[in-house]
Design a protein around this motif. Structure first.
Motif, PDB file in Angstrom:
ATOM      1  N   THR A 164       0.797  -1.122   0.080  1.00 50.00           N
ATOM      2  CA  THR A 164      -0.054   0.012   0.011  1.00 50.00           C
ATOM      3  C   THR A 164       0.838   1.246  -0.104  1.00 50.00           C
ATOM      4  O   THR A 164       0.305   2.346   0.172  1.00 50.00           O
ATOM      5  CB  THR A 164      -0.960   0.028   1.143  1.00 50.00           C
ATOM      6  N   PRO A 176       3.257   4.452  -1.005  1.00 49.10           N
ATOM      7  CA  PRO A 176       3.224   5.210  -2.511  1.00 49.10           C
ATOM      8  C   PRO A 176       4.363   4.784  -3.421  1.00 49.10           C
ATOM      9  O   PRO A 176       5.217   4.126  -2.871  1.00 49.10           O
ATOM     10  CB  PRO A 176       3.766   6.461  -2.000  1.00 49.10           C
ATOM     11  N   MET A 184      -1.932   3.911  -1.402  1.00 47.67           N
ATOM     12  CA  MET A 184      -3.099   4.578  -0.451  1.00 47.67           C
ATOM     13  C   MET A 184      -2.748   5.998  -0.582  1.00 47.67           C
ATOM     14  O   MET A 184      -3.815   6.708   0.136  1.00 47.67           O
ATOM     15  CB  MET A 184      -3.124   4.047   0.854  1.00 47.67           C
ATOM     16  N   ARG A 226      -0.862   9.339  -2.669  1.00 46.54           N
ATOM     17  CA  ARG A 226      -0.353   9.853  -4.011  1.00 46.54           C
ATOM     18  C   ARG A 226       0.414  11.027  -3.587  1.00 46.54           C
ATOM     19  O   ARG A 226      -0.205  11.941  -3.295  1.00 46.54           O
ATOM     20  CB  ARG A 226      -1.396  10.292  -5.052  1.00 46.54           C
ATOM     21  N   SER A 268      -5.760   8.167  -1.527  1.00 55.55           N
ATOM     22  CA  SER A 268      -6.357   7.372  -2.554  1.00 55.55           C
ATOM     23  C   SER A 268      -8.015   7.477  -2.650  1.00 55.55           C
ATOM     24  O   SER A 268      -8.198   7.266  -1.717  1.00 55.55           O
ATOM     25  CB  SER A 268      -5.859   5.941  -3.078  1.00 55.55           C
ATOM     26  N   ASP A 269      -8.420   7.605  -3.705  1.00 56.31           N
ATOM     27  CA  ASP A 269      -9.994   7.416  -3.735  1.00 56.31           C
ATOM     28  C   ASP A 269     -10.459   6.104  -4.228  1.00 56.31           C
ATOM     29  O   ASP A 269     -11.701   6.087  -4.522  1.00 56.31           O
ATOM     30  CB  ASP A 269     -10.607   8.631  -4.502  1.00 56.31           C
ATOM     31  N   HIS A 270      -9.730   5.061  -4.843  1.00 59.84           N
ATOM     32  CA  HIS A 270     -10.222   4.064  -5.255  1.00 59.84           C
ATOM     33  C   HIS A 270      -9.239   2.862  -4.993  1.00 59.84           C
ATOM     34  O   HIS A 270      -7.859   3.170  -4.643  1.00 59.84           O
ATOM     35  CB  HIS A 270     -10.348   4.218  -6.618  1.00 59.84           C
ATOM     36  N   THR A 281      -1.957   5.799   5.684  1.00 60.32           N
ATOM     37  CA  THR A 281      -1.920   4.919   4.562  1.00 60.32           C
ATOM     38  C   THR A 281      -3.010   4.114   5.225  1.00 60.32           C
ATOM     39  O   THR A 281      -3.917   3.250   4.503  1.00 60.32           O
ATOM     40  CB  THR A 281      -0.716   4.033   4.584  1.00 60.32           C
ATOM     41  N   SER A 295      -6.446   5.343   5.140  1.00 60.31           N
ATOM     42  CA  SER A 295      -6.855   5.442   3.640  1.00 60.31           C
ATOM     43  C   SER A 295      -7.522   3.959   3.341  1.00 60.31           C
ATOM     44  O   SER A 295      -8.634   3.945   2.661  1.00 60.31           O
ATOM     45  CB  SER A 295      -5.886   5.793   2.783  1.00 60.31           C
TER      46      SER A 295
END
Length: 240
Positions: free
Chosen positions: A8, A10, A33, A35, A153-155, A179, A182
């Protein structure tokens, strides 16, 4: 085939980690998780009166190096991975703590005379821990400036959703509380909570573990020290 591991971390921090995992025979999936964004800055880095730099992440080093060519400052790094990045960026006088903010505060107290100037901390918009508060009583003045951002992250990637739903993921690696937060939000959004019961959570610290407590895991392992090497040892312990 080896166990399937979900990373997870970056993308900017994952190259060395994923090479180490593959060398150990693990299979990999990736779902960053956070960016990391290095936005263009119009504000100059104000280094007047600064005697040393503080780096609490490799991305802090990257961001500073993008904006400033000065490499003559002593640098104090939170851990070895950050110190390696500082060395790659061209710094020579590098001091490394043992991996967390308290260790870094002790290192600064041992190595730096607060009367000789300020400490400059290039950092993310949100930071883990308050280094300034830890050192305030000792007379240190830490000037923190935002030089990058870590955006949640959104997905979840489709292949990760499929693997979790099929109970194929054997362990998930977590390097920071943000992380973990998220990841929990996305697991709840995709309604995958019941699909982690056979999966182990491998955490860099107790603070990371605490953010994952709302989910049910097969095992939860915490690294003995907050470094990548010890996290990999915790991963091995999960399959012992």
């Amino acid at each position: 085939m080896g166990p399937l591991i979900l990373n997870t971390r970056p993308e900017t921090d994952s190259q060395e980690l994923e090479a180490a995992l593959l060398a150990r025979g693990y299979r990999l999936l990736s779902a960053p998780m956070l960016r990391i964004e290095f936005p263009p800055h119009t504000d100059c880095l104000d280094l007047a009166g600064v005697q040393a730099l503080i780096f609490t992440s490799a991305n802090g080093v990257r961001a500073f190096a993008k904006q400033c060519n000065a490499r003559h400052y002593p640098v104090l790094c939170v851990g070895d991975a950050t110190a390696r990045m500082a060395r790659q960026a061209g710094f020579g006088d590098i001091h490394s703590a043992d991996g967390d903010i308290e260790d870094l505060a002790r290192l600064i107290g041992d190595q730096i005379d607060p009367t000789k100037g300020d400490l400059f901390h290039p950092a993310a918009r949100k930071v883990a821990g308050d280094l300034g508060s830890l050192l305030q009583d000792r007379g240190f003045n830490i000037r923190r400036q935002t030089v990058y951002d870590a955006v949640p992250s959104d997905h979840l990637p489709d292949d990760v959703i499929t693997a979790i739903s099929a109970h194929h993921v054997d362990a998930v690696l977590f390097f920071s509380p943000r992380t973990a937060i998220s990841f929990v939000k996305l697991i709840e959004r995709y309604k995958l909570e019941k699909d982690l019961v056979g999966t182990s959570a491998i955490c860099l610290s107790e603070a990371v573990k605490d953010r994952l407590g709302v989910l049910t895991w097969h095992k939860t392992e915490v690294a003995k020290h907050p470094t990548q090497e010890y996290l990999l040892s915790a991963l091995e312990n999960a399959f012992a």
